[in-house]
Design a protein around this motif. Sequence first.
Motif, PDB file in Angstrom:
ATOM      1  N   GLN A 171      -7.329   5.117  -5.090  1.00 52.31           N
ATOM      2  CA  GLN A 171      -8.590   4.751  -5.583  1.00 52.31           C
ATOM      3  C   GLN A 171      -8.636   3.686  -6.604  1.00 52.31           C
ATOM      4  O   GLN A 171      -7.597   3.947  -7.587  1.00 52.31           O
ATOM      5  CB  GLN A 171      -9.679   5.999  -6.125  1.00 52.31           C
ATOM      6  N   GLN A 214       0.540   4.353  -2.852  1.00 53.79           N
ATOM      7  CA  GLN A 214       0.230   5.581  -2.526  1.00 53.79           C
ATOM      8  C   GLN A 214       1.496   6.539  -2.818  1.00 53.79           C
ATOM      9  O   GLN A 214       1.160   7.664  -3.505  1.00 53.79           O
ATOM     10  CB  GLN A 214       0.156   5.752  -0.951  1.00 53.79           C
ATOM     11  N   GLY A 250      -0.726   9.827  -2.989  1.00 53.29           N
ATOM     12  CA  GLY A 250      -1.842  10.067  -2.054  1.00 53.29           C
ATOM     13  C   GLY A 250      -2.648   8.718  -1.841  1.00 53.29           C
ATOM     14  O   GLY A 250      -2.225   7.807  -2.339  1.00 53.29           O
ATOM     15  N   SER A 251      -3.768   9.085  -1.353  1.00 51.71           N
ATOM     16  CA  SER A 251      -4.795   8.128  -1.076  1.00 51.71           C
ATOM     17  C   SER A 251      -5.117   7.313  -2.449  1.00 51.71           C
ATOM     18  O   SER A 251      -5.238   8.250  -3.384  1.00 51.71           O
ATOM     19  CB  SER A 251      -5.954   8.515  -0.408  1.00 51.71           C
ATOM     20  N   LEU A 273       0.815  -1.206  -0.074  1.00 50.81           N
ATOM     21  CA  LEU A 273      -0.036   0.046  -0.086  1.00 50.81           C
ATOM     22  C   LEU A 273       0.801   1.335   0.013  1.00 50.81           C
ATOM     23  O   LEU A 273       0.507   2.248  -0.738  1.00 50.81           O
ATOM     24  CB  LEU A 273      -1.061   0.016   1.133  1.00 50.81           C
ATOM     25  N   ARG A 274       1.842   1.418   0.752  1.00 55.08           N
ATOM     26  CA  ARG A 274       2.734   2.568   0.922  1.00 55.08           C
ATOM     27  C   ARG A 274       3.227   2.925  -0.585  1.00 55.08           C
ATOM     28  O   ARG A 274       3.411   4.036  -0.989  1.00 55.08           O
ATOM     29  CB  ARG A 274       3.888   2.377   1.789  1.00 55.08           C
ATOM     30  N   ASN A 284      -4.790   8.419  -7.797  1.00 53.12           N
ATOM     31  CA  ASN A 284      -5.035   9.293  -6.740  1.00 53.12           C
ATOM     32  C   ASN A 284      -6.731   9.610  -6.494  1.00 53.12           C
ATOM     33  O   ASN A 284      -7.357  10.014  -7.461  1.00 53.12           O
ATOM     34  CB  ASN A 284      -4.443  10.631  -6.802  1.00 53.12           C
ATOM     35  N   ASP A 285      -7.065   9.269  -5.334  1.00 52.56           N
ATOM     36  CA  ASP A 285      -8.665   9.409  -4.908  1.00 52.56           C
ATOM     37  C   ASP A 285      -9.041  10.839  -5.136  1.00 52.56           C
ATOM     38  O   ASP A 285      -9.962  11.038  -5.252  1.00 52.56           O
ATOM     39  CB  ASP A 285      -8.797   8.911  -3.516  1.00 52.56           C
ATOM     40  N   GLU A 286      -8.054  11.689  -4.906  1.00 57.50           N
ATOM     41  CA  GLU A 286      -8.319  13.057  -4.914  1.00 57.50           C
ATOM     42  C   GLU A 286      -7.763  13.838  -6.063  1.00 57.50           C
ATOM     43  O   GLU A 286      -7.327  15.276  -6.017  1.00 57.50           O
ATOM     44  CB  GLU A 286      -7.873  13.609  -3.767  1.00 57.50           C
TER      45      GLU A 286
END
Length: 131
Positions: A27, A19, A24-25, A15-16, A41-43
Amino acid sequence: MEPGYAPYEKEINGLREMQAVVGGSIQAIYPYQEPVAIVCNDEGILKHLPFNRSIEGGYGGVFGTFFVCGQGAESFCSLTPEQVKTYKQKFHQAEILLGAAGNEPITLKVEPRTKNKPSKGLSHPTPPGRE
């Protein structure tokens, strides 16, 4: 896949690292019938990341760096060699976002830059020490 660049292969573990790749987070989106995911990136759009590629099936587009991976029984996994070839071809051309019609991006497909090699006529050479 980085905005403006040709696709390339990279090993990502955990996961790291996922990301870190997308900034970032994460998706995951699943626009295809086969068991693959696009992880982004979720955002991305909220953080004003650069437009990367359009995604068919009503997904619009992806902003910022993303990667394509396989779906295992309980987690993401590597793509098969055939899938690597398919998605490298599918996302080969870079895209410039011109506008949108609803959720469908209107883009101009262009030749991508190659990672670690300057493009001809598309950017200024990097000064020494700033690579």
